[in-house]
Design a protein around this motif. Structure first.
Motif, mmCIF file in Angstrom:
data_model
loop_
_atom_site.group_PDB
_atom_site.id
_atom_site.type_symbol
_atom_site.label_atom_id
_atom_site.label_comp_id
_atom_site.label_asym_id
_atom_site.label_seq_id
_atom_site.Cartn_x
_atom_site.Cartn_y
_atom_site.Cartn_z
ATOM 1 N N SER A 78 -1.406 43.445 53.584
ATOM 2 C CA SER A 78 -1.199 43.877 52.207
ATOM 3 C C SER A 78 0.202 44.435 51.971
ATOM 4 O O SER A 78 0.796 45.072 52.847
ATOM 5 C CB SER A 78 -2.222 44.955 51.852
ATOM 6 O OG SER A 78 -1.937 45.527 50.600
ATOM 7 N N GLU A 80 0.715 46.865 50.314
ATOM 8 C CA GLU A 80 0.537 48.317 50.321
ATOM 9 C C GLU A 80 1.249 48.948 51.529
ATOM 10 O O GLU A 80 1.744 50.073 51.439
ATOM 11 C CB GLU A 80 -0.955 48.665 50.338
ATOM 12 C CG GLU A 80 -1.253 50.134 50.183
ATOM 13 C CD GLU A 80 -0.936 50.706 48.808
ATOM 14 O OE1 GLU A 80 -0.633 51.913 48.740
ATOM 15 O OE2 GLU A 80 -0.985 49.965 47.805
ATOM 16 N N LYS A 81 1.359 48.225 52.643
ATOM 17 C CA LYS A 81 2.057 48.739 53.832
ATOM 18 C C LYS A 81 3.528 49.017 53.549
ATOM 19 O O LYS A 81 4.170 49.745 54.291
ATOM 20 C CB LYS A 81 1.958 47.743 54.987
ATOM 21 C CG LYS A 81 0.607 47.680 55.631
ATOM 22 C CD LYS A 81 0.667 46.817 56.866
ATOM 23 C CE LYS A 81 -0.641 46.829 57.592
ATOM 24 N NZ LYS A 81 -0.591 47.552 58.836
ATOM 25 N N TYR A 82 4.059 48.405 52.505
ATOM 26 C CA TYR A 82 5.485 48.534 52.200
ATOM 27 C C TYR A 82 5.778 49.461 51.024
ATOM 28 O O TYR A 82 6.913 49.513 50.553
ATOM 29 C CB TYR A 82 6.080 47.165 51.918
ATOM 30 C CG TYR A 82 6.109 46.253 53.124
ATOM 31 C CD1 TYR A 82 6.953 46.516 54.200
ATOM 32 C CD2 TYR A 82 5.305 45.124 53.181
ATOM 33 C CE1 TYR A 82 6.991 45.682 55.296
ATOM 34 C CE2 TYR A 82 5.343 44.278 54.274
ATOM 35 C CZ TYR A 82 6.188 44.563 55.330
ATOM 36 O OH TYR A 82 6.225 43.731 56.416
ATOM 37 N N VAL A 83 4.761 50.172 50.524
ATOM 38 C CA VAL A 83 5.010 51.130 49.445
ATOM 39 C C VAL A 83 5.925 52.215 49.997
ATOM 40 O O VAL A 83 5.691 52.765 51.067
ATOM 41 C CB VAL A 83 3.696 51.724 48.892
ATOM 42 C CG1 VAL A 83 3.982 52.892 47.955
ATOM 43 C CG2 VAL A 83 2.895 50.651 48.168
ATOM 44 N N ASP A 89 5.641 51.513 44.325
ATOM 45 C CA ASP A 89 4.353 52.180 44.150
ATOM 46 C C ASP A 89 3.212 51.202 44.418
ATOM 47 O O ASP A 89 3.433 50.013 44.640
ATOM 48 C CB ASP A 89 4.244 52.777 42.737
ATOM 49 C CG ASP A 89 4.472 51.756 41.629
ATOM 50 O OD1 ASP A 89 4.040 50.593 41.757
ATOM 51 O OD2 ASP A 89 5.090 52.125 40.607
ATOM 52 N N SER A 90 2.005 51.738 44.382
ATOM 53 C CA SER A 90 0.816 50.921 44.656
ATOM 54 C C SER A 90 0.581 49.852 43.604
ATOM 55 O O SER A 90 0.007 48.804 43.911
ATOM 56 C CB SER A 90 -0.415 51.814 44.773
ATOM 57 O OG SER A 90 -0.339 52.590 45.942
ATOM 58 N N GLN A 91 1.025 50.094 42.374
ATOM 59 C CA GLN A 91 0.843 49.071 41.341
ATOM 60 C C GLN A 91 1.702 47.844 41.639
ATOM 61 O O GLN A 91 1.232 46.716 41.526
ATOM 62 C CB GLN A 91 1.152 49.611 39.951
ATOM 63 C CG GLN A 91 0.824 48.567 38.879
ATOM 64 C CD GLN A 91 1.035 49.070 37.471
ATOM 65 O OE1 GLN A 91 1.628 50.111 37.254
ATOM 66 N NE2 GLN A 91 0.548 48.309 36.509
ATOM 67 N N GLU A 92 2.960 48.052 42.027
ATOM 68 C CA GLU A 92 3.792 46.919 42.437
ATOM 69 C C GLU A 92 3.131 46.164 43.586
ATOM 70 O O GLU A 92 3.029 44.939 43.562
ATOM 71 C CB GLU A 92 5.174 47.390 42.902
ATOM 72 C CG GLU A 92 6.163 47.655 41.824
ATOM 73 C CD GLU A 92 7.574 47.897 42.364
ATOM 74 O OE1 GLU A 92 8.470 48.146 41.542
ATOM 75 O OE2 GLU A 92 7.791 47.847 43.598
ATOM 76 N N ALA A 93 2.679 46.910 44.588
ATOM 77 C CA ALA A 93 2.068 46.282 45.763
ATOM 78 C C ALA A 93 0.830 45.482 45.382
ATOM 79 O O ALA A 93 0.644 44.354 45.852
ATOM 80 C CB ALA A 93 1.724 47.351 46.800
ATOM 81 N N ALA A 94 -0.013 46.031 44.537
ATOM 82 C CA ALA A 94 -1.234 45.334 44.132
ATOM 83 C C ALA A 94 -0.916 44.044 43.388
ATOM 84 O O ALA A 94 -1.551 43.003 43.622
ATOM 85 C CB ALA A 94 -2.103 46.250 43.273
ATOM 86 N N ASP A 97 0.324 41.510 45.918
ATOM 87 C CA ASP A 97 -0.796 40.988 46.710
ATOM 88 C C ASP A 97 -1.540 39.887 45.957
ATOM 89 O O ASP A 97 -1.845 38.833 46.531
ATOM 90 C CB ASP A 97 -1.776 42.101 47.087
ATOM 91 C CG ASP A 97 -1.330 42.918 48.285
ATOM 92 O OD1 ASP A 97 -0.484 42.435 49.066
ATOM 93 O OD2 ASP A 97 -1.844 44.039 48.447
#
Length: 164
Positions: A78, A80-83, A89-94, A97
């Protein structure tokens, strides 16, 4: 994707820190590559004018997918490992993904060597376009840039990231 499919990935997996490969590429280069890939994958006009027309200097769908996942390994874990590094932030990561999953699903169905037309005609392509567009807009706006500017050529990206 497997390591054998990408020769530039081979040999870098052995060095790890917290289960993440240690790369010689700074996080901002990773972000630039992810943003470039998302940009090209999210822009239908660009895809028709450059990829479908075979205009040199912009790669193709497979090149964009590799830029999206190659150094980040987002095809294995995910975003998320790179937040805090690549992603703010988690929104970018989501959003990234979702985009990665949509694009990789199509790539696995049509094949990495498929012509651009096979991707563009795939029944899931509109969904992939939406997902990549959402991620592209979020990352670009968070970097205070215009998400509607045309994608940069691979030469310009290489200059920006110091890879030229």
């Amino acid at each position: 994707m497997q390591a054998s499919e990408s020769s530039s990935r081979a040999g870098r997996r052995s060095s790890r820190m917290s289960t993440m490969p240690i790369q010689d590429m700074p996080w901002w280069r990773w972000r630039a590559n992810v943003r470039s890939a998302l940009h090209m994958l999210s822009d239908t006009a660009f895809q028709q004018e450059y990829w479908a027309a075979g205009v040199p200097g912009y790669g193709d769908v497979t090149d964009a997918v590799y830029r999206l996942v190659e150094d980040t390994w987002l095809d294995n874990w995910s975003a998320e490992k790179y937040v805090g590094t690549i992603f703010r932030d988690s929104q970018e990561a989501a959003l990234v993904d979702v985009a990665v999953l949509r694009v990789l699903r199509i790539m696995h169905q049509v094949g990495a060597d498929a012509p651009v037309s096979a991707y563009l005609a795939h029944h899931g392509w509109p969904e992939a376009l939406r997902a990549t567009r959402e991620a592209h807009v979020r990352l670009t706006e968070n970097d205070s840039e215009d998400p509607d500017a045309p994608p940069k050529s691979l030469e310009v990206l290489a200059i920006m990231t110091g890879a030229a």
